[in-house]
Design an enzyme around this catalytic site. Structure first.
Site, PDB file in Angstrom:
ATOM      1  N   HIS A 138       0.819  -1.214   0.000  1.00 46.32           N
ATOM      2  CA  HIS A 138       0.000   0.000   0.000  1.00 46.32           C
ATOM      3  C   HIS A 138       0.861   1.276   0.000  1.00 46.32           C
ATOM      4  O   HIS A 138       0.338   2.364  -0.240  1.00 46.32           O
ATOM      5  CB  HIS A 138      -0.971  -0.003   1.178  1.00 46.32           C
ATOM      6  CG  HIS A 138      -0.326   0.201   2.520  1.00 46.32           C
ATOM      7  ND1 HIS A 138       0.034  -0.844   3.340  1.00 46.32           N
ATOM      8  CD2 HIS A 138       0.020   1.330   3.186  1.00 46.32           C
ATOM      9  CE1 HIS A 138       0.554  -0.365   4.461  1.00 46.32           C
ATOM     10  NE2 HIS A 138       0.561   0.952   4.391  1.00 46.32           N
ATOM     11  N   ASP A 165       0.294  -7.708   1.387  1.00 41.35           N
ATOM     12  CA  ASP A 165       0.723  -6.313   1.567  1.00 41.35           C
ATOM     13  C   ASP A 165       2.246  -6.189   1.581  1.00 41.35           C
ATOM     14  O   ASP A 165       2.835  -5.452   2.385  1.00 41.35           O
ATOM     15  CB  ASP A 165       0.145  -5.738   2.862  1.00 41.35           C
ATOM     16  CG  ASP A 165       0.223  -4.209   2.892  1.00 41.35           C
ATOM     17  OD1 ASP A 165       0.302  -3.606   1.805  1.00 41.35           O
ATOM     18  OD2 ASP A 165       0.253  -3.640   4.002  1.00 41.35           O
ATOM     19  N   SER A 181       4.692   2.088   8.085  1.00 42.49           N
ATOM     20  CA  SER A 181       4.406   0.971   7.179  1.00 42.49           C
ATOM     21  C   SER A 181       5.630   0.659   6.329  1.00 42.49           C
ATOM     22  O   SER A 181       6.216   1.541   5.689  1.00 42.49           O
ATOM     23  CB  SER A 181       3.225   1.315   6.267  1.00 42.49           C
ATOM     24  OG  SER A 181       2.067   1.529   7.045  1.00 42.49           O
TER      25      SER A 181
END
Length: 507
Positions: A249, A284, A364
């Site tokens: 993402h 992811d 992230s």
């Protein structure tokens, strides 16, 4: 009046009847006392005989001679026996001898020497040129030194040095007393006395600071620009060729837009362009390659060696704050998590490491390392409070286990894509009195589940050795196995437990 019988009366013939004095009995005198207290030799009478006045001069003796010192101080000088201080007769109106010396105060030029002269104000006593010339012509004597001036050459140098030392000591004591009195005052102002640390803080090997120092150079900030939009995240360098593991993402916009720009920013401020190598939206994960030479590579550990309670450290760039370090513990292992995919991507599902180390947006793709500084996970998701999902950390963070991340990264680098084992069903979580697991909603035709006889409505409770309690756990349990592997699947059908062998396919 009658006289007493024993009264003395001069009568003729008394001497014939008078008794003589009684002989004196003198004791012997000690010669030592006689030598000490007796009369000097040649003196028969009392000691004051020498000062007895001469009766032949009207009852007064000769005057003792004047002391020589008084005669010299107050007497006339030699040759001046006839000089007197009396005023001359001419000054008092009486004719006198013209040969007599004139007195010293008769000069009218110096009224200060005349006792009868009135007070006169005159000019200052300026030295005339003649007097100045006389003083300059006189030879000058040797100048006196300080010891001679103060002590008249009567003080030894050692005594002078001791005197100076005593003076310094007295001055020091006085200064200390003054400082103490001044310091004890009630004034609001004064001297600031800071208690400084004696030594710097120790940072032994294995401390948080030591781990962060070793890990931070291998963690980069990732900036993505795609048209008018963009994003921020983190990444971890895992190979000397510049391969960086991050979240899908973080770079999903750049993966769909060929004109998007990816920039990796290192700890020393170096900025390097990056390109997407491959992505895996289902877990992811993504891999990019940055144009940099000889980067610092992180050491990779094993997530399978972790246990709940182990210390872990999260390193990344939350909200764009580069090289942020947070510490926590492993809260749980094998925690199945799922999240909706972004921009039409499939749902994200993986078996996560749960940690209470602070993870926020921007972390992230960053590193989760153990107490040795070895990479054990890739930070990915957080649980927040609120429907918008934009809140900060509440102590529920999730990371992709490094064992799974390395396996997927190797596939992305070598082939640009990755495939996972699949059962060929869609399922939903159920919880009932008789069963708890993943209930089959539909079965793909000619899929692995259809070939094994699994039907709609069945509730799968176990895959291999892994217990299945919900739909997300069914997915991660299947992906733990390889494609083509035969795995026993336990299910419940109509209240009856069944076990079937399934040959896993590919998604």
């Amino acid at each position: 009046m009658n006289q007493p019988p024993n009264a003395h009366q001069e009568e003729p013939g008394d001497d014939e009847h008078r008794l003589g004095p009684r002989p004196l009995d003198r004791p012997s005198v000690d010669p030592a006392y006689a030598a000490t207290f007796g009369r000097p030799r040649g003196v028969d009478g009392p000691f004051d005989k020498l000062y007895t006045p001469n009766p032949g001069q009207n009852g007064s003796g000769p005057k003792p001679p004047e002391p020589e010192s008084l005669a010299e101080a107050f007497g006339r000088p030699r040759g001046a026996e006839n000089i007197v201080l009396q005023r001359p007769l001419e000054a008092s109106g009486v004719a006198g001898s013209a040969e007599q010396d004139s007195p010293m105060w008769t000069s009218g030029a110096d009224p200060w020497r005349d006792p009868s002269a009135g007070a006169v104000l005159g000019g200052p006593a300026v030295v005339t040129e003649e007097k100045a010339t006389d003083s300059e012509s006189r030879p000058r004597g040797a100048l006196l030194s300080l010891p001679e001036l103060l002590f008249g050459r009567r003080v030894k140098p050692i005594a002078l040095a001791l005197l100076a030392a005593v003076a310094l000591l007295i001055g020091a004591v006085g200064g200390f007393i003054g400082w103490a009195v001044a310091s004890a005052g009630d004034s609001l102002t004064g001297e600031l006395n800071v208690a400084e640390a004696q030594a710097g803080k120790e940072r032994p090997a294995g401390s948080i600071a030591d781990i962060a120092k070793r890990v931070a150079p291998a963690v980069v900030s990732i900036e993505v620009k795609a048209g008018q939009s963009g994003g921020l995240g983190s990444g971890v360098v895992i190979d000397k060729e510049g391969y960086v593991v991050t979240n899908n993402h973080v770079v999903s916009q750049a993966a769909r837009d060929d004109n998007a720009e990816i920039t990796a920013v290192f700890i020393d401020g170096t900025r390097a362009d990056g390109e997407v190598v491959g992505t895996d939206p289902k877990t992811d994960l993504a891999v990019i390659k940055v144009n940099v030479s000889n980067p610092v590579v992180i050491e990779v550990g094993k997530s399978s060696d972790l246990a709940a309670g182990d210390t872990v450290i999260a390193v990344g760039s939350p909200f764009g704050l580069e090289n942020t370090v947070t510490e926590g513990i492993v809260s749980a292992l094998n925690r199945p998590v799922t999240a909706p995919g972004e921009n039409g991507d499939p749902a994200v599902t993986y078996d996560a490491i749960q940690t209470d180390a602070a993870i926020n947006p921007g972390n992230s793709g960053g590193a989760l390392v153990d107490s040795r500084g070895a990479l054990v996970g890739i930070n990915s998701l957080i649980r927040t409070v609120g429907s918008d999902g934009e809140g900060g950390s509440i102590g529920l963070g999730f990371a992709i286990p490094v064992d799974q991340a390395v396996k997927i990264s190797e596939s992305l680098i070598s082939e640009g894509k990755v495939q996972h084992a699949d059962l060929g069903v869609n399922a939903s979580s159920v919880a009932a009195n008789t069963s708890e697991g993943a209930q089959i909603q539909n079965v793909n035709d000619d899929g692995p589940a259809a070939k094994a006889g699994i039907a709609e409505g069945d509730v799968i409770t176990k895959v291999g050795d892994r217990q299945v309690r919900n739909a997300a756990e069914l997915t991660v349990a299947v992906r733990q196995h390889d494609i083509g592997e035969v795995v026993p699947v336990r299910l419940v059908r109509g209240g009856r437990p069944l076990t079937v062998d399934v040959t896993l396919g590919s998604d």
